[in-house]
Design an enzyme around this catalytic site. Sequence first.
Site, short mmCIF file in Angstrom:
data_model
loop_
_atom_site.label_atom_id
_atom_site.label_comp_id
_atom_site.label_asym_id
_atom_site.label_seq_id
_atom_site.Cartn_x
_atom_site.Cartn_y
_atom_site.Cartn_z
N ASP A 1 4.13 12.85 14.00
CA ASP A 1 4.85 13.12 12.43
C ASP A 1 3.40 13.24 11.99
OD1 ASP A 1 5.72 12.95 10.56
OD2 ASP A 1 5.61 11.10 9.90
N LYS B 1 1.32 -3.16 9.17
CA LYS B 1 2.98 -2.52 8.91
C LYS B 1 3.90 -3.12 9.35
CE LYS B 1 5.99 0.14 9.87
NZ LYS B 1 6.36 1.73 10.89
N GLY C 1 9.14 2.17 7.39
CA GLY C 1 8.80 0.41 6.61
C GLY C 1 8.11 0.22 5.50
N VAL D 1 3.34 -0.91 4.09
CA VAL D 1 2.99 -1.30 4.67
C VAL D 1 1.69 -1.66 3.54
CG1 VAL D 1 0.49 -0.22 5.63
CG2 VAL D 1 2.37 0.84 6.41
N LEU E 1 0.67 -1.12 0.22
CA LEU E 1 -0.05 0.39 -0.28
C LEU E 1 0.90 1.16 0.20
CD1 LEU E 1 -2.95 -1.01 2.47
CD2 LEU E 1 -3.45 -0.97 0.01
N GLY E 2 2.07 1.16 0.69
CA GLY E 2 2.87 2.41 0.72
C GLY E 2 4.55 2.30 1.50
N GLY F 1 7.32 4.15 3.47
CA GLY F 1 7.91 5.36 4.45
C GLY F 1 9.45 5.11 4.80
N GLY F 2 9.77 6.09 6.22
CA GLY F 2 10.51 5.87 6.56
C GLY F 2 10.99 4.95 7.29
#
Length: 769
Positions: free
Chosen positions: A564, A466, A450, A452, A444-445, A447-448
């Site tokens: 965040d 995640k 990990g 998802v 799904l995505g 990021g910094g």
Amino acid sequence: MQPEQNMSRMAINTVLLLVVLHSLVAIASAQQQPALARPGCRDRCGNITVPYPFGIGAGCYRDDGLQGFQLECDESGPSPPRLTIFGYNHHLAALSLASGETRAYLNATRECFNSSGGFVERNNNTSYMSLGTSPYIFSSTKNRLVALGCPNLGFFVDAQGYYVSGCMSVCRPSQYAMPGLCTGVGCCQSPIPSGVSFYEPHQRNFPLDDPTFGTNATTCHYVFLVETEWFSYSDRVFLNRTDDFDVPVVLDWAVRNVATCSAARRNATDFACRSADSECVDSTNGAGYRCNCSKGYEGNPYLDGGCTDIDECQLKDEHPCYGLCMNMPGRHVCICPPGTNGDATTKNGCRPKDKFTVALKALTGSGVGLILLGSMLCCLSLWLQKSKLIRTKQRFFEHNGGVILQQQMRSYSRAAGDATGGFKIFSAEELKKATNNFAADQILGRGGHGIVYRGVLADSSVVAIKKSKMMEEAETKEFAREMLILSQINHRNVVKLLGCCLEVEVPMLVYEYVSNGTLYQYIHGGKGLNADTALDTRLRIAAESAEALSYMHSSASPPILHGDVKTANILLDGSLTAKVTDFGASKLAPSDEAEIATLVQGTCGYLDPEYLMTCQLTDKSDVYSFGVVLLELLTRKKVLSFEGPEQDRSLVSRFVMAVKAGRHDELMDDKVRKDMGPEALEEVTHLVVRCVSMNGEERPGMKEVAERLEALRRYQRHPRGQTGGGDLGEEEDQERSLLGGKQHRDVDYKFRPHDVLDLEEGSTYTFSL
């Protein structure tokens, strides 16, 4: 010699006895032919066999909530009985359990023209076919679309009116006509994609004054979906016809109330494969599954006991046997007569036995011994590997606080019933299966913190999983306590934490799945927000996000700081309801200064400048970040831009400078300037400026921010709150009350263009201090 002769006679007698028993079983099987329909239900309509799950009459068909298995047999007309699908009235010509196919009839769509190309008539028969949510789908392998006559563009559309497939047929002069296959001269054809359940044909004529298309035009044009094997085009006779005719189409059918066999087996009551000797096969055309009798069986797998054993010994052509044939459940055995060996399935394949020498016996025994030893060594190796994997998982589980978390969950459950709110500790195998072994197409995505993944659990619920990159030792010690507290958060605008997996080196978290992407994608990724998006939608998203952060700050015990806040961490569901998420950044409020150093994190552009200098995360840090999010929503501009002058790279800096110059309305999105009145624009401007104040003490709390945003929404809905509403006049006090009163506007905002902070990797971003 006497003992050997006795043993030979005993072997022959045994084989003869087996042959006699086989003959008796074959006779009994021949007398009991398997039924195809349910007991008491008719199994034919005219010359068409109607096997279950299809049926005629109440209780005779499979009723799984999707129309299509219920059939009707119309015997009132003079012609042979007509078999149709109840509720659809499609005429069926054949049904097949083995291939999962049925054959229906469609009327070819016809349009006729005069010699000058003028329209004359079309047939009035309904030629479209809608299969809806029934078990049927047009076969993509056994049908094709045909356009007949010229010049003609034939195509068909789906239920939404969008093009699916088509082709163009052109004309040529008779002396240059190219007879043969249907390849585009006078006739064309095209394949259809899989998964098609709606067919509505159309055709387009072309002007006859263009010799490229119009020379030697035909009187009538046709377009129809047809079974590939039925239609053949080899001469001009078929091309020049002007009458109406029906064509057969092949429909693939399956049980489609669930998507796959694995999903269907979870509900044994509804599982369609009833026979013990049957197999489930996933549909190759659309979602669903079909049932087949296992190899060596025949009959109806959809009925209890519907699959019966095939006597292969009676089918000499299919199963040749030149020795002794013995039928067994699901198979047969063909052996050579006593005293011979070889291949009994081939003619003259049985030969007299060779003597089995002592040397051959010794060699065979040695080979068997080696095979057994190798098998034992393989089993031992597999057992050792499995034991090592189990110990590794247990070590990770204990290291990540799994034992402590289990104890805390039991304590909570005893103290307050189901206090864990459905929080679950998942095994690594469950999450691996849910994500198809963490396949790339399930991501799904990134990021910094990990990656998802989208996952589907065993109960068919969809979740977000995640998989973190790393976790510091200090975080691991508090992980169990934080997980249990975070699982208690139950707010409609906060993504629910459903559980975790502790059997891996870095724990994995399982969250509620939110389907519509992030607010960042909505604003900047072309997923929905544009100049026409309602202002109320933006204010609602902002108010819901603020309410979620206010809940985490004020109502959670202990308070939870996000750390965040950004548009990428605000998700939107199907109705664009905001849900604040945090795949790795949220923290419980630190209880002592020793925890401060481990909390430095966030995203450039949203970071609280005070936090950068002190490394101390507070609730006012989240307020600053939310102010940037609100500014991003109102301007539809990115928070950092590396184009243009250095002082214009930060959206916050540009906005505050514009406020001081009285030109901040120029930064607002066109929709905001158009729909937001001067009073509301002034209120939201001061709210943003207070949120992004360099001094944390001057920022409002999230509760106040949420209340003021909700007040702005109410004010905007008020008729006098829209642009062009004029002065407040005598209603000024009433409308100002909708805004919840005036905000504090006496704060000294000291933003300077050349005050900068050098952040990570040497990049320079302008901030005002």
